[in-house]
Write a protein that holds these residues in place. Structure first.
Motif, PDB file in Angstrom:
ATOM      1  N   TYR A  11       0.846  -1.184   0.000  1.00 39.52           N
ATOM      2  CA  TYR A  11       0.000   0.000   0.000  1.00 39.52           C
ATOM      3  C   TYR A  11       0.883   1.236   0.000  1.00 39.52           C
ATOM      4  O   TYR A  11       1.777   1.364   0.817  1.00 39.52           O
ATOM      5  N   LEU A  12       0.637   2.135  -0.927  1.00 41.98           N
ATOM      6  CA  LEU A  12       1.385   3.394  -0.996  1.00 41.98           C
ATOM      7  C   LEU A  12       0.445   4.552  -0.680  1.00 41.98           C
ATOM      8  O   LEU A  12      -0.556   4.746  -1.367  1.00 41.98           O
ATOM      9  N   HIS A  13       0.770   5.301   0.367  1.00 43.56           N
ATOM     10  CA  HIS A  13      -0.050   6.443   0.754  1.00 43.56           C
ATOM     11  C   HIS A  13      -0.115   7.486  -0.351  1.00 43.56           C
ATOM     12  O   HIS A  13      -1.153   8.080  -0.589  1.00 43.56           O
ATOM     13  N   ASN A  53      -0.853  -2.078  10.299  1.00 45.52           N
ATOM     14  CA  ASN A  53       0.568  -2.153   9.931  1.00 45.52           C
ATOM     15  C   ASN A  53       0.739  -2.417   8.441  1.00 45.52           C
ATOM     16  O   ASN A  53       1.731  -2.003   7.846  1.00 45.52           O
ATOM     17  N   TRP A  54      -0.202  -3.084   7.817  1.00 42.75           N
ATOM     18  CA  TRP A  54      -0.103  -3.371   6.386  1.00 42.75           C
ATOM     19  C   TRP A  54      -0.121  -2.087   5.560  1.00 42.75           C
ATOM     20  O   TRP A  54       0.394  -2.066   4.444  1.00 42.75           O
ATOM     21  N   LYS A  55      -0.676  -1.013   6.123  1.00 48.17           N
ATOM     22  CA  LYS A  55      -0.725   0.252   5.397  1.00 48.17           C
ATOM     23  C   LYS A  55       0.583   1.032   5.483  1.00 48.17           C
ATOM     24  O   LYS A  55       0.780   1.994   4.753  1.00 48.17           O
ATOM     25  N   CYS A  56       1.480   0.614   6.369  1.00 43.80           N
ATOM     26  CA  CYS A  56       2.717   1.366   6.588  1.00 43.80           C
ATOM     27  C   CYS A  56       3.653   1.216   5.389  1.00 43.80           C
ATOM     28  O   CYS A  56       4.038   0.114   5.019  1.00 43.80           O
ATOM     29  N   ASP A  57       4.008   2.354   4.802  1.00 39.11           N
ATOM     30  CA  ASP A  57       4.957   2.337   3.688  1.00 39.11           C
ATOM     31  C   ASP A  57       6.237   3.090   4.053  1.00 39.11           C
ATOM     32  O   ASP A  57       7.095   3.311   3.208  1.00 39.11           O
TER      33      ASP A  57
END
Length: 165
Positions: A11-13, A53-57
């Motif tokens: 996942y890329l913000h 945590n899966w969203k952390c890039d």
């Protein structure tokens, strides 16, 4: 990407979406993002819930769970424009709490010494190793472990009375 490789996503913000990547790319990306997240958590700037945590890039500048972690004492903190630096609360409340805690600690140690003749030996063992078990302390004192545990429970009840609980 070969057909037998498992497709992973990151996942890329900045893009706001998941990007398909190979397992090797995922591992490299995940390792670096985890390193950054752990560093920021250690310094109390990352408050990312575990389930996200899966969203952390690793891009903390745009993360909703990231705090700058720095506050200036002379920055205004309310509508009146007063700052923490101008406030007397910093010096007085902290010092008062320290003195109160110190007095309470002295009272508790004094009462502990009254209740148990081996109080100083127990305190020394706790000071040497804060994770020492009741079993090891009981062995060193030559008491049965269950008896020692019951005594400690009675002492804790007594200490709660001193604290007012």
């Amino acid at each position: 990407m070969s057909s037998n490789e498992k497709t992973r996503f990151i996942y890329l913000h900045s893009l706001g979406e998941k990007i398909p990547v190979t397992e090797e790319e995922y591992q490299r990306f995940s390792k670096e993002a985890t390193r950054i997240r752990k560093y920021e958590q250690y310094h109390h700037r990352c408050f990312c819930p575990k389930q996200f945590n899966w969203k952390c890039d690793g891009d903390c500048d745009v993360c909703e769970y990231h705090s700058t972690g720095t506050l200036s004492l002379d920055a205004g903190n309310c509508e009146e424009g007063t700052s923490l630096y101008d406030s007397d609360l910093i010096a007085t409340s902290c010092m008062e709490n320290i003195v109160e805690d110190r007095i309470l600690l002295e009272q508790l140690i004094k009462r502990f010494r009254e209740l148990d003749p081996d109080a100083d030996r127990i305190l020394d063992m706790w000071a040497d190793d804060d994770k020492v078990s009741d079993r090891k302390i009981a062995e060193a004192l030559g008491r049965p472990q269950r008896t020692f545990a019951d005594q400690m429970k009675r002492y804790r009840d007594e200490f709660r009375k001193i604290r007012g609980y």
